[in-house]
Write an enzyme that holds these catalytic residues in place. Structure first.
Site, PDB file in Angstrom:
ATOM      1  N   GLU A 439      45.691  32.453  12.123  1.00  0.00           N
ATOM      2  CA  GLU A 439      46.089  33.858  11.967  1.00  0.00           C
ATOM      3  C   GLU A 439      46.839  34.117  10.671  1.00  0.00           C
ATOM      4  O   GLU A 439      47.991  34.545  10.679  1.00  0.00           O
ATOM      5  CB  GLU A 439      46.914  34.305  13.174  1.00  0.00           C
ATOM      6  N   GLU A 514      41.851  30.957  20.546  1.00  0.00           N
ATOM      7  CA  GLU A 514      42.894  31.499  21.426  1.00  0.00           C
ATOM      8  C   GLU A 514      42.283  32.585  22.299  1.00  0.00           C
ATOM      9  O   GLU A 514      41.507  33.406  21.814  1.00  0.00           O
ATOM     10  CB  GLU A 514      44.069  32.104  20.629  1.00  0.00           C
TER      11      GLU A 514
HETATM   12  C1  GAL Z   1      48.769  34.613  18.580  1.00  0.00           C
HETATM   13  C2  GAL Z   1      49.372  33.444  17.821  1.00  0.00           C
HETATM   14  C3  GAL Z   1      50.121  32.534  18.755  1.00  0.00           C
HETATM   15  C4  GAL Z   1      51.042  33.315  19.636  1.00  0.00           C
HETATM   16  C5  GAL Z   1      50.226  34.318  20.419  1.00  0.00           C
HETATM   17  C6  GAL Z   1      51.060  35.152  21.364  1.00  0.00           C
HETATM   18  O1  GAL Z   1      48.519  35.659  17.747  1.00  0.00           O
HETATM   19  O2  GAL Z   1      48.390  32.717  17.149  1.00  0.00           O
HETATM   20  O3  GAL Z   1      50.849  31.601  18.005  1.00  0.00           O
HETATM   21  O4  GAL Z   1      51.987  33.932  18.853  1.00  0.00           O
HETATM   22  O5  GAL Z   1      49.616  35.185  19.500  1.00  0.00           O
HETATM   23  O6  GAL Z   1      50.289  36.171  21.948  1.00  0.00           O
END
Ligand code: GAL
Length: 945
Positions: A439, A514
């Site tokens: 990100e 993710e």
């Molecule tokens: C993502 C990020 C993670 C965490 C997550 C929480 O954007 O890559 O590290 O912060 O969000 O929702």
């Protein structure tokens, strides 16, 4: 290909490791763990005095070699400092504060807390005369962060990253046949990530001894190619010569199979590298009909590399590796050993309840096992390289890994981190992909991101050509990094159109790096923002995020997507979205910070696991809600499920693939039961029973996870009079231990501001206003005389060492704040005279039997506020003009003994992590609470395995 049952392999390995450690020949290489008995104190990030005067010298350590000052000097007196064992995280020991870092879980330390952002570690080791001629080095697995290391007062270097391992050669500075001092100054005043990172030497430290001709740090690279039924193994080794030997060497490389049997060996003759040069040598070895490394049978081979010089083995270096193939296919996803395997992954940070980032190795196994039990087969190290033991656990237990470095860029800072990670980790069969970023919103969608990715990807390939590279992307999936990264990492379905991206980039494989970011509090079934409670039903958490079920339905039904990684497997400290203070941990985990399951675990067991699964939620203790409708959900992979309340059927429902079932049930106390059917046959049932009030405490040990049989995880719960677990219990439990120590306590409550650790507090109090008067006699008084008030001058100021008085009286004071008799106060005197007498508040005190320069001060002579200290002493003589004379009388140490260890249960559970004192003796842990029956368990060696 053959397979071996994994448990047998694991036990066999434990056996082998013990044999090999024993068989290690001292003349070859020694790796000695030096985690025990370090001295520790907090310093200060800008107040030099509170940082023990470090770096104040006219010539300090950057000016002249060996001029380390303050605690970095080997002469520094650290007797008043705390003694502890590594791994250690000083942040987790602190209390919480609303003004502390949100992202790091509101612990009052680190960024914004200058008095709690610097940690000093000191350790003395002896190195025998017989080590002359060897290369002696210190090996750190990771220190958070910005560490400076000193050895015998010599500065060795700075390691900025909190996640890299590093080594320092100390050979030239060693005091052979005597004591040597290791000092580490750790500066955690800056954070690296946006999640809890801890602070201190939170990974292992080793003393390493090798011959001048040796395999370098992370000096082997083992790859294999499978041709029909055989594997061709390439074993590359980098050998360095730090000695003067010139001439022939022999490099013998041997492979041992998973049972420890030698199966093949090769020998190459070569010339030794020149002085201080490193040369790579490569051997090819054949393994017939190999046992493949797989998630179900994680077979591990070992490569033993030996260097022979003039007929004698001078180094022996072992590399654990696995033989397996990996492939990403843009149409059909990921393949392990030629078989399609959907990645059922979780993202995780590295902290655990009670102990922060200082995880004993056993906890790595505990956590990976919990994830495997949930059906998970893959782990993303977000967003930093993990500790080596995590990768060992993944190798041994069969868990695939994405290994990740964070900061993207093309300069040494970025590429060196990447290089260190790949060189350290590339022999682990569990790692199937490198991630070079996550990100990076500033560059994700632009040409800079594209350029950086091209460099990092190419650079990664130059160190390891066998694995692909990914980046987790979140701000649209189109241009920039997305268009060039080898494996597209989709961070969240809500951040762009995944199908559209795939249609545009048909030859680019992809996976969901993710997904989720759902919120749930374990054991909570009604969201209540005033209490910071998030209900544990799997629901879409925010407009652009999706539930676990929605996520899995999407990924499971698209063969071109290799799989998905849930954000996250475990809760972690920091990022308490959607709340803030006083929530201190995240709500994202499938399990809480202790590893207690939230209900989503059972959704995953149903659709990720291989076993029949059935789980009914919520619990059935809703006193006061009689007659009201409660949402009852069932997670299962059965074809049909029938629900019963107090034996009355509430209907049978068909389970949709990757779905769950729901009923609305009017609450009546009793038994709620779900029965699962497969092919029309009852195969499983699960119940929730209304319980009575808590009656007894129950302690149980997690028996399976302990590899070293030294640390164990204890579950604490309470039961009613029928022995049923009481789901909403929140009793405060007090613990006592014998034969071991408690490392930390937790309960998975995101809003708990209770202490994680109960340790004695040590306060170092200076002696101030130190003054002197000359005394005309050498005879030291036994009672404090009255001295003229006018003759005091600043101690040692303008002292003419050639014309010293027969003796001197010194006076100073120290302040005791919030003093009470339970505090232990000690004066650690530093020599300022030959003969001395010490008076505190007018009372003569004697030195202690254990240390003639330590005075244990009795509570009946101490008082709140200012206390006076008199030292009457015959002077030290200055022999040579350049002798530096000590003028510091020492320090007052105030020890406040910790309160007994306690923790509240949270929705029925708490956790205690314990460590044995001595592996041969049992540990006895007792738990008590007001109004409950106590419980004591004895943990003997056998119970650990
Ligand atoms: C993502 C990020 C993670 C965490 C997550 C929480 O954007 O890559 O590290 O912060 O969000 O929702």
């Amino acid at each position: 290909m053959k397979t071996i049952f994994p448990k047998e392999i694991l036990l066999y390995f434990i056996f082998l490791i013990s044999i090999c450690t024993f068989a290690q020949n001292k003349s070859e290489r020694e790796l000695i763990l030096i985690d025990k008995e370090w001295r520790f104190s907090l310093g200060h990030s800008y107040d030099k005095q509170k940082d023990f005067g470090h770096a104040e010298g006219y010539f300090s350590y950057l000016a002249k070699t060996g001029f380390a000052d303050g605690p970095a000097s080997s002469q520094f007196d650290d007797r008043a400092w705390r003694i502890l064992d590594l791994p250690h995280d000083w942040i987790v020991e602190q209390s919480f504060s609303e003004s502390a870092s949100y992202s790091h879980g509101f612990k009052a330390a680190g960024k914004g807390f200058p008095e709690k952002s610097i940690g000093w570690y000191r350790k003395k080791i002896s190195i025998p005369e017989s080590d002359q001629g060897k290369i002696i080095s210190l090996k750190f697995d990771g220190v958070f962060r910005n560490s400076k290391v000193f050895f015998n007062g010599y500065f060795l270097g700075t390691a900025e990253s909190g996640y890299n391992g590093f080594e320092y050669d100390v050979t030239s500075y060693v005091n052979y046949g005597g004591q040597n001092t290791i000092v580490v100054r750790v500066d955690a005043s800056m954070e690296e990530g946006w999640f809890y990172e801890g602070a201190g030497i939170y990974r292992h430290v080793y003393l390493q001894k090798t011959n001048p001709l040796h395999v370098i740090e992370n000096g082997t690279y083992v790859t294999s190619e499978i041709k029909t039924n055989n594997a061709e193994v390439s074993a590359e080794v980098s050998i360095e010569n730090k000695g003067n030997y010139k001439g022939a060497i022999e490099i013998i490389q041997t492979i041992l199979d998973p049972s420890g049997k030698e199966i093949t060996s090769s020998s190459e003759n070569a010339l030794a590298p020149d002085f201080y040069k490193t040369v790579k040598y490569s051997s090819k070895l054949k393994v017939n009909n190999p046992f493949l490394w797989d998630i179900d049978s994680p077979n591990l081979y070992r490569l033993v590399t030996q260097i022979k010089q003039e007929g004698k083995i001078v180094d022996r270096y072992e590399t654990s590796f696995g033989i397996r193939t990996i492939k990403f296919d843009p149409e059909n996803g990921f393949f392990l050993n030629g078989k399609a395997l959907k990645l059922k992954g979780t993202n995780n940070h590295q902290d655990h309840a009670g102990i922060g980032t200082a995880l004993p190795d056993e906890l790595q196994y505990y956590r990976i096992k919990k994830l495997k039990e949930m059906g998970s087969n893959a782990y993303r190290c977000s967003h930093n390289p993990p500790t080596p033991e995590l990768l060992e656990a993944c190798d041994k237990l069969g868990m695939l890994v994405i290994d990740e470095t964070r900061l993207m860029g093309i300069n040494e800072y970025h590429l060196d981190d990447l290089k260190r990670m790949i060189e350290r980790d590339r022999n682990h069969p569990s790692i199937f992909c490198w991630s070079v970023g996550n990100e990076e919103w500033n560059i994700e969608g632009n040409i800079v991101g594209e350029r950086i990715t091209n460099v990092m990807q190419g650079f990664a390939k130059s160190i390891d050509s066998t694995r692909p590279v990914t980046v987790g992307i979140s701000s649209g999936f189109k241009s920039g990094i997305s268009s060039v990264v080898e494996i597209m990492g989709y961070n969240y379905m809500g951040n762009g159109d995944i199908d559209a991206h795939r249609n545009e980039f048909k030859s680019q494989p992809g996976m969901g790096t993710e997904e989720g970011s759902t919120f749930a509090t374990r054991g909570v079934y009604f969201t209540d923002d005033t209490k910071h409670y998030q209900s544990a039903y799997d629901r879409k958490p925010r407009p652009t995020f999706y539930s676990i079920e929605e996520g899995w339905k999407f990924y499971a039904t698209r063969p071109y997507l290799a799989g998905m990684f849930i954000w996250t497997g475990f809760d972690y400290r920091g990022e308490p979205t959607p709340y803030g203070w006083p929530s201190v941990t995240s709500y994202f985990g499938m399990m809480d910070v202790c590893g207690f399951s939230k209900d989503n675990v059972f959704y995953l067991k149903s659709w990720w696991g291989n076993e029949p699964a059935l789980h009914i939620m919520p619990h059935w203790n809703w006193s006061g809600m009689e007659g009201q409708e409660i949402d009852v959900w069932v997670h299962s992979n059965c074809d049909e499920v029938e629900l019963f309340l107090n034996k009355k059927s509430l209907g049978k429902k068909k389970m949709e693939q990757y779905g769950h079932l729901e009923w609305k049930v009017k609450y009546t106390p009793g038994t709620l039961e779900a029965i699962g059917y497969k092919n029309g046959k009852k195969i499983l049932s699960d119940i929730q029973k209304t319980t009575e009030n808590p009656e007894a405490i129950k302690l149980s040990i997690d028996k399976e996870n302990n590899v070293n049989a030294n640390v164990s995880v204890i579950t604490v719960e309470v039961t009613d009079k029928k022995g049923l677990h009481v789901p909403m219990a929140n009793n405060e439990i007090t613990f006592a231990i014998k034969g071991g120590k408690i490392l930390g306590v937790g309960n998975g409550n995101p809003t708990s501001l209770e202490k994680d650790q109960f340790i004695d507090e040590i306060l170092l109090t200076p002696i101030t206003d130190f003054e002197e008067q000359k005394v005309t006699t050498e005879i030291l008084p036994q009672q404090l005389p009255v001295y003229s008030d006018n003759d005091w001058t600043t101690a040692f100021k303008d002292r003419d060492y050639k014309k010293q008085a027969p003796s001197y009286v010194y006076r100073g004071q120290f302040e005791l704040k919030d003093y009470s008799a339970i505090k232990n106060v000690n004066f650690f005197y530093k020599k300022i005279g030959v003969e001395v007498v010490v008076f505190v508040n007018g009372n003569k005190v004697n030195s202690s039997a254990e240390d003639p320069q330590k005075y244990i001060l009795n509570s009946n002579i101490l008082k709140e506020g200012e206390n006076s200290l008199y030292i009457i002493a015959t002077p030290l003589q200055k022999i040579k003009d350049w002798d530096v004379m000590n003028t510091d009388p020492g320090i007052i140490q105030v020890v406040t003994p910790s309160k007994p260890w306690t923790r509240q249960l949270f929705n029925g559970y708490a956790q205690v992590i314990i460590q044995k004192e001595n592996n041969n003796k049992p540990v006895i842990l007792s738990a008590s609470a007001k109004g409950l029956k106590s419980h004591t368990i004895t943990i003997s060696g056998k119970e650990y395995l």
